[in-house]
Design a protein around this motif. Structure first.
Motif, PDB file in Angstrom:
ATOM      1  N   PRO A  92     -11.660   8.282  -1.186  1.00  0.00           N
ATOM      2  CA  PRO A  92     -10.311   8.679  -1.640  1.00  0.00           C
ATOM      3  C   PRO A  92     -10.336   9.576  -2.879  1.00  0.00           C
ATOM      4  O   PRO A  92      -9.411  10.368  -3.090  1.00  0.00           O
ATOM      5  CB  PRO A  92      -9.630   7.340  -1.953  1.00  0.00           C
ATOM      6  CG  PRO A  92     -10.449   6.294  -1.264  1.00  0.00           C
ATOM      7  CD  PRO A  92     -11.844   6.816  -1.227  1.00  0.00           C
ATOM      8  N   GLN A 123      -2.106   6.518   8.010  1.00  0.00           N
ATOM      9  CA  GLN A 123      -1.352   5.296   7.723  1.00  0.00           C
ATOM     10  C   GLN A 123       0.063   5.350   8.309  1.00  0.00           C
ATOM     11  O   GLN A 123       0.580   6.431   8.593  1.00  0.00           O
ATOM     12  CB  GLN A 123      -1.278   5.079   6.202  1.00  0.00           C
ATOM     13  CG  GLN A 123      -2.641   5.001   5.549  1.00  0.00           C
ATOM     14  CD  GLN A 123      -3.567   4.027   6.278  1.00  0.00           C
ATOM     15  OE1 GLN A 123      -3.250   2.842   6.393  1.00  0.00           O
ATOM     16  NE2 GLN A 123      -4.690   4.509   6.788  1.00  0.00           N
ATOM     17  N   THR A 168       0.834  -1.203   0.000  1.00  0.00           N
ATOM     18  CA  THR A 168       0.000   0.000   0.000  1.00  0.00           C
ATOM     19  C   THR A 168       0.869   1.254   0.000  1.00  0.00           C
ATOM     20  O   THR A 168       2.043   1.217   0.372  1.00  0.00           O
ATOM     21  CB  THR A 168      -0.911  -0.035   1.266  1.00  0.00           C
ATOM     22  OG1 THR A 168      -1.593   1.213   1.416  1.00  0.00           O
ATOM     23  CG2 THR A 168      -0.134  -0.284   2.542  1.00  0.00           C
ATOM     24  N   THR A 187       2.173   7.590   6.340  1.00  0.00           N
ATOM     25  CA  THR A 187       1.756   8.991   6.152  1.00  0.00           C
ATOM     26  C   THR A 187       2.817   9.901   6.773  1.00  0.00           C
ATOM     27  O   THR A 187       3.111   9.771   7.960  1.00  0.00           O
ATOM     28  CB  THR A 187       0.407   9.275   6.857  1.00  0.00           C
ATOM     29  OG1 THR A 187      -0.562   8.349   6.383  1.00  0.00           O
ATOM     30  CG2 THR A 187      -0.072  10.696   6.590  1.00  0.00           C
ATOM     31  N   ALA A 189      -6.432   2.822  -0.663  1.00  0.00           N
ATOM     32  CA  ALA A 189      -7.340   3.277   0.396  1.00  0.00           C
ATOM     33  C   ALA A 189      -8.663   2.517   0.343  1.00  0.00           C
ATOM     34  O   ALA A 189      -9.228   2.155   1.372  1.00  0.00           O
ATOM     35  CB  ALA A 189      -7.567   4.781   0.277  1.00  0.00           C
ATOM     36  N   PHE A 238       0.242   5.444   1.233  1.00  0.00           N
ATOM     37  CA  PHE A 238      -0.757   6.210   2.003  1.00  0.00           C
ATOM     38  C   PHE A 238      -1.683   7.025   1.108  1.00  0.00           C
ATOM     39  O   PHE A 238      -2.869   7.153   1.382  1.00  0.00           O
ATOM     40  CB  PHE A 238      -0.070   7.104   3.048  1.00  0.00           C
ATOM     41  CG  PHE A 238       0.589   8.356   2.501  1.00  0.00           C
ATOM     42  CD1 PHE A 238       1.813   8.288   1.853  1.00  0.00           C
ATOM     43  CD2 PHE A 238      -0.024   9.590   2.633  1.00  0.00           C
ATOM     44  CE1 PHE A 238       2.420   9.436   1.333  1.00  0.00           C
ATOM     45  CE2 PHE A 238       0.570  10.749   2.129  1.00  0.00           C
ATOM     46  CZ  PHE A 238       1.791  10.665   1.474  1.00  0.00           C
ATOM     47  N   ARG A 239      -1.137   7.603   0.010  1.00  0.00           N
ATOM     48  CA  ARG A 239      -1.938   8.508  -0.804  1.00  0.00           C
ATOM     49  C   ARG A 239      -2.562   7.829  -2.030  1.00  0.00           C
ATOM     50  O   ARG A 239      -3.150   8.497  -2.875  1.00  0.00           O
ATOM     51  CB  ARG A 239      -1.073   9.681  -1.253  1.00  0.00           C
ATOM     52  CG  ARG A 239      -1.834  10.971  -1.181  1.00  0.00           C
ATOM     53  CD  ARG A 239      -0.947  12.153  -1.291  1.00  0.00           C
ATOM     54  NE  ARG A 239      -1.618  13.313  -0.749  1.00  0.00           N
ATOM     55  CZ  ARG A 239      -1.053  14.482  -0.539  1.00  0.00           C
ATOM     56  NH1 ARG A 239       0.227  14.642  -0.805  1.00  0.00           N
ATOM     57  NH2 ARG A 239      -1.729  15.475  -0.049  1.00  0.00           N
ATOM     58  N   SER A 240      -2.411   6.535  -2.095  1.00  0.00           N
ATOM     59  CA  SER A 240      -3.005   5.815  -3.228  1.00  0.00           C
ATOM     60  C   SER A 240      -4.491   5.584  -2.977  1.00  0.00           C
ATOM     61  O   SER A 240      -4.885   4.961  -1.984  1.00  0.00           O
ATOM     62  CB  SER A 240      -2.279   4.469  -3.394  1.00  0.00           C
ATOM     63  OG  SER A 240      -3.156   3.497  -3.909  1.00  0.00           O
ATOM     64  N   SER A 241      -5.320   6.080  -3.907  1.00  0.00           N
ATOM     65  CA  SER A 241      -6.769   5.918  -3.740  1.00  0.00           C
ATOM     66  C   SER A 241      -7.177   4.451  -3.876  1.00  0.00           C
ATOM     67  O   SER A 241      -8.086   3.987  -3.192  1.00  0.00           O
ATOM     68  CB  SER A 241      -7.514   6.790  -4.765  1.00  0.00           C
ATOM     69  OG  SER A 241      -7.187   6.393  -6.077  1.00  0.00           O
ATOM     70  N   ASP A 262     -10.798  12.981  -1.584  1.00  0.00           N
ATOM     71  CA  ASP A 262      -9.511  13.471  -1.038  1.00  0.00           C
ATOM     72  C   ASP A 262      -8.635  14.030  -2.162  1.00  0.00           C
ATOM     73  O   ASP A 262      -8.017  15.086  -2.018  1.00  0.00           O
ATOM     74  CB  ASP A 262      -8.779  12.333  -0.312  1.00  0.00           C
ATOM     75  CG  ASP A 262      -9.515  11.880   0.944  1.00  0.00           C
ATOM     76  OD1 ASP A 262     -10.278  12.680   1.511  1.00  0.00           O
ATOM     77  OD2 ASP A 262      -9.339  10.712   1.357  1.00  0.00           O
ATOM     78  N   TRP A 273      -6.040   8.402   4.164  1.00  0.00           N
ATOM     79  CA  TRP A 273      -4.640   8.706   3.814  1.00  0.00           C
ATOM     80  C   TRP A 273      -3.859   9.395   4.929  1.00  0.00           C
ATOM     81  O   TRP A 273      -2.627   9.352   4.944  1.00  0.00           O
ATOM     82  CB  TRP A 273      -4.593   9.538   2.527  1.00  0.00           C
ATOM     83  CG  TRP A 273      -5.098  10.954   2.660  1.00  0.00           C
ATOM     84  CD1 TRP A 273      -6.396  11.343   2.760  1.00  0.00           C
ATOM     85  CD2 TRP A 273      -4.317  12.149   2.716  1.00  0.00           C
ATOM     86  NE1 TRP A 273      -6.483  12.706   2.857  1.00  0.00           N
ATOM     87  CE2 TRP A 273      -5.227  13.228   2.832  1.00  0.00           C
ATOM     88  CE3 TRP A 273      -2.950  12.431   2.667  1.00  0.00           C
ATOM     89  CZ2 TRP A 273      -4.799  14.555   2.907  1.00  0.00           C
ATOM     90  CZ3 TRP A 273      -2.521  13.751   2.737  1.00  0.00           C
ATOM     91  CH2 TRP A 273      -3.439  14.795   2.863  1.00  0.00           C
ATOM     92  N   ARG A 274      -4.570   9.995   5.869  1.00  0.00           N
ATOM     93  CA  ARG A 274      -3.857  10.749   6.913  1.00  0.00           C
ATOM     94  C   ARG A 274      -3.418   9.896   8.102  1.00  0.00           C
ATOM     95  O   ARG A 274      -2.711  10.389   8.975  1.00  0.00           O
ATOM     96  CB  ARG A 274      -4.756  11.869   7.441  1.00  0.00           C
ATOM     97  CG  ARG A 274      -4.928  13.024   6.460  1.00  0.00           C
ATOM     98  CD  ARG A 274      -5.683  14.146   7.136  1.00  0.00           C
ATOM     99  NE  ARG A 274      -5.959  15.253   6.261  1.00  0.00           N
ATOM    100  CZ  ARG A 274      -5.094  16.250   6.003  1.00  0.00           C
ATOM    101  NH1 ARG A 274      -3.910  16.258   6.548  1.00  0.00           N
ATOM    102  NH2 ARG A 274      -5.442  17.230   5.187  1.00  0.00           N
TER     103      ARG A 274
END
Ligand SMILES: N[C@@H](CCC(=O)N[C@@H](CS)C(=O)NCC(=O)O)C(=O)O
Length: 239
Positions: A191, A230, A11, A233, A19, A13-16, A194, A227-228
């Protein structure tokens, strides 16, 4: 649930796409071990990772039997493609033992897939990192500023995709995207919002999405999978 396989999720953190899967795992109460793939450091292109996921992308999920499980195949099962993963999770860990990702009514289930695919098939492929890199490259070659062209591309495509989502969800939503239960469509939506907020899309245009979004912010699986929060993050984004 004691015979739950050992689950590992590759994974970012910012991958939709990651998420969606994280939220579904938390929703179903499935423990998993994250392996962090840093997309900006090109971890997705490393040889061992590409052997797992030939698409050079996250997420990748692996299932291996735990020591109490005498029923599963004694091999590790590796799966890529977030939508295939979500459907597999639903079938492998079904209701009523596990919370479902779908409503019971057939047409409602089809609506969940329709909304999910607006995100997964129409919005995400146009707005992922590899597309953004290409848009910036083409902009540069055309003598334009890539740092303006890239975000403009993201904003336009996120807004356009959310307009389609809004047109459908305004007819299907109750408290959440389809009726009053949380579904896969919600885990696809959050996501994307986001991303839209990040690129400056004016969310006031989307009345139903906004209402559903506020309800989803209260859902524990959404908070835990977001995303915030993980392990990878960066500190500046944590809340
Ligand atoms: N269809 C794939 C898309 C996967 C995908 O594009 N993942 C993005 C993050 S959301 C990624 O890893 N991008 C890496 C890159 O563009 O280099 C899925 O749903 O799993």
């Amino acid at each position: 649930m004691s015979s739950q396989p050992n689950i590992t999720l590759h994974t970012y953190f910012r991958s939709s796409c990651s998420a969606r899967v994280r939220m579904a795992l938390y929703w179903k109460g499935l423990a998993f071990t994250p392996v962090y793939i840093h997309l900006l450091k090109d971890d997705q292109f490393s040889e061992p990772y590409v052997a797992l996921n030939p698409s050079k992308a996250v997420p990748t999920i692996t299932f291996s039997p735990n020591e109490n499980d005498t029923q599963s195949e004694p091999v590790t099962f590796v799966l890529t493609q977030s939508m295939a993963i979500l459907e597999y999770l639903e079938e492998k860990f079904p209701a009523p033992e596990y919370p479902s990702l779908f409503p019971t009514n057939l047409e409602d289930r089809a609506r969940v897939r329709q909304l999910s695919h607006i995100v997964a098939c129409d919005i995400q492929p146009l707005t992922n990192l590899k597309m953004l890199k290409q848009v910036k490259k083409f902009a540069q070659e055309a003598g334009k500023d890539p740092e303006t062209a890239g975000p403009e591309w993201q904003k336009r495509n996120l807004a356009e995709g959310l307009r389609a989502f809004e047109a459908v969800v305004s007819k299907t939503a109750g408290k959440y995207s389809v009726g009053d239960i949380v579904t896969m469509a919600d885990f696809c939506l959050v996501p994307t919002i986001d991303g839209a907020v990040r690129f400056g899309v004016d969310m006031s245009e989307f009345e139903t999405i906004g209402r559903v979004w506020r309800a989803l912010e209260e859902v524990e699986a959404v908070q835990k999978g977001g995303w915030r929060t993980q392990g990878d993050t960066p500190e500046e984004f944590r809340c």
